[in-house]
Design a protein around this motif. Structure first.
Motif, PDB file in Angstrom:
ATOM      1  N   ILE A 154       0.859  -1.182   0.000  1.00  0.00           N
ATOM      2  CA  ILE A 154       0.000   0.000   0.000  1.00  0.00           C
ATOM      3  C   ILE A 154       0.894   1.230   0.000  1.00  0.00           C
ATOM      4  O   ILE A 154       1.870   1.295   0.748  1.00  0.00           O
ATOM      5  CB  ILE A 154      -0.926   0.030   1.228  1.00  0.00           C
ATOM      6  CG1 ILE A 154      -1.888  -1.160   1.202  1.00  0.00           C
ATOM      7  CG2 ILE A 154      -1.698   1.338   1.308  1.00  0.00           C
ATOM      8  CD1 ILE A 154      -2.686  -1.334   2.470  1.00  0.00           C
ATOM      9  N   LYS A 155       0.583   2.199  -0.858  1.00  0.00           N
ATOM     10  CA  LYS A 155       1.309   3.459  -0.870  1.00  0.00           C
ATOM     11  C   LYS A 155       0.331   4.621  -0.852  1.00  0.00           C
ATOM     12  O   LYS A 155      -0.785   4.524  -1.377  1.00  0.00           O
ATOM     13  CB  LYS A 155       2.223   3.570  -2.093  1.00  0.00           C
ATOM     14  CG  LYS A 155       3.498   2.750  -1.991  1.00  0.00           C
ATOM     15  CD  LYS A 155       4.462   3.063  -3.120  1.00  0.00           C
ATOM     16  CE  LYS A 155       5.752   2.281  -2.962  1.00  0.00           C
ATOM     17  NZ  LYS A 155       6.713   2.585  -4.060  1.00  0.00           N
ATOM     18  N   VAL A 156       0.783   5.719  -0.247  1.00  0.00           N
ATOM     19  CA  VAL A 156      -0.010   6.939  -0.139  1.00  0.00           C
ATOM     20  C   VAL A 156       0.846   8.102  -0.602  1.00  0.00           C
ATOM     21  O   VAL A 156       2.035   8.183  -0.276  1.00  0.00           O
ATOM     22  CB  VAL A 156      -0.452   7.174   1.324  1.00  0.00           C
ATOM     23  CG1 VAL A 156      -1.131   8.528   1.470  1.00  0.00           C
ATOM     24  CG2 VAL A 156      -1.362   6.051   1.807  1.00  0.00           C
ATOM     25  N   LEU A 157       0.247   9.007  -1.375  1.00  0.00           N
ATOM     26  CA  LEU A 157       0.920  10.237  -1.801  1.00  0.00           C
ATOM     27  C   LEU A 157      -0.032  11.402  -1.595  1.00  0.00           C
ATOM     28  O   LEU A 157      -1.154  11.391  -2.113  1.00  0.00           O
ATOM     29  CB  LEU A 157       1.321  10.162  -3.268  1.00  0.00           C
ATOM     30  CG  LEU A 157       2.092  11.379  -3.796  1.00  0.00           C
ATOM     31  CD1 LEU A 157       3.524  11.372  -3.267  1.00  0.00           C
ATOM     32  CD2 LEU A 157       2.109  11.395  -5.320  1.00  0.00           C
ATOM     33  N   ILE A 158       0.420  12.409  -0.837  1.00  0.00           N
ATOM     34  CA  ILE A 158      -0.393  13.596  -0.593  1.00  0.00           C
ATOM     35  C   ILE A 158       0.415  14.834  -0.942  1.00  0.00           C
ATOM     36  O   ILE A 158       1.565  14.981  -0.526  1.00  0.00           O
ATOM     37  CB  ILE A 158      -0.858  13.662   0.866  1.00  0.00           C
ATOM     38  CG1 ILE A 158      -1.762  12.473   1.190  1.00  0.00           C
ATOM     39  CG2 ILE A 158      -1.592  14.960   1.150  1.00  0.00           C
ATOM     40  CD1 ILE A 158      -2.323  12.487   2.583  1.00  0.00           C
TER      41      ILE A 158
END
Length: 257
Positions: free
Chosen positions: A92-96
């Motif tokens: 899982i990856k998150v980019l904000i």
């Protein structure tokens, strides 16, 4: 929120800092009743962290009353520009960024790529990049300049609340007296039965700066409550970082709530 979305959303909620090298818990300090509200706010603004990039690991505990989870994630951050998180093996990856909230989940072949309305709905409060960054750096969620406040002195903190009622929100902030960092802050939307309460139960000294050590977040809506605990570990400042992120082909979009 659908159960299968909990982990990536949890990672988004828990952007934060950690500690590296020599650390210690910050405690003590006495409230000075001679300080005016302007002095308190000025000291709080001056206490802000100064860094260009940050990397580390976060230990996260989550509970919604029915389900409990623990996860450790990697964090990379470029101040005011990007926050990137990755679960082990990049599952899982998150980019904000200031204009974008995005994550993908290889376990369920799904992704979300959109604006902050999705995250605001989950948190129960309107959020943007600056508010998220401030929340996890131990700064005020609300802009403190340009408003009049009532200031109360308790044994452990300076308590600040706007004099004029805000149209949609109620806001209370407590500032600890030693380094003028946030002790706790609460944003409420009474009409929608929503409250987000954040408590900074300890601070740590890291490379000459004071970062949150343990943070507890309660997100409440009517009778539903999510509790989140963050333990900050192994942070390094001002390294050159990359932020690799690409949504895999064939994944299904997660509908905004």
């Amino acid at each position: 929120m659908r159960q299968k979305c909990i982990l990536p959303v949890l990672m988004i909620l828990l952007l934060g800092l950690g500690s590296c090298g020599s650390t210690r818990t910050v405690a003590g300090g006495n409230v000075d009743e001679r300080l005016s509200i302007k002095n308190v706010i000025r000291n709080h603004e001056a206490s802000g962290l100064k860094f260009r990039t940050l990397s580390g690991r976060l230990g996260i505990d989550y509970s919604d009353g029915d389900d409990s989870q623990h996860v450790t994630v990697s964090l990379r951050m470029k101040k005011d520009e990007v926050i990137w998180l990755s679960a082990p093996l990049g599952v899982i990856k998150v980019l904000i960024t200031p204009g974008r909230v995005s994550f993908y989940n290889k376990l369920n072949n799904e992704y979300f790529d959109g604006d902050y309305s999705y995250l605001s709905e989950i948190l129960g409060s309107e959020v943007d990049f600056v508010k998220l960054q401030n929340l996890l750096l131990g700064k005020s969620l609300m802009e403190l300049e340009g408003r009049s406040y009532n200031l109360r002195y308790s044994a452990e903190a300076y308590e600040i609340q706007p004099k004029a009622a805000m149209e949609l929100y109620k806001f209370l902030i407590k500032i600890e007296p030693q380094f003028f960092r946030i002790a706790s802050q609460e944003v409420a939307q009474p009409a929608m039965q929503r409250v987000m309460a954040v408590r900074y139960t300890s601070y740590q000294e890291v490379q000459g700066q004071f970062l949150p050590g343990v943070v507890e977040i309660d997100a409440i809506e009517a009778d539903a409550k999510i509790t989140i605990g963050i333990d900050y570990k192994q942070v390094e400042l001002n390294k050159e970082l990359r932020f690799p992120y690409k949504i895999p082909k064939g994944f299904n979009p997660v509908a905004a709530q």
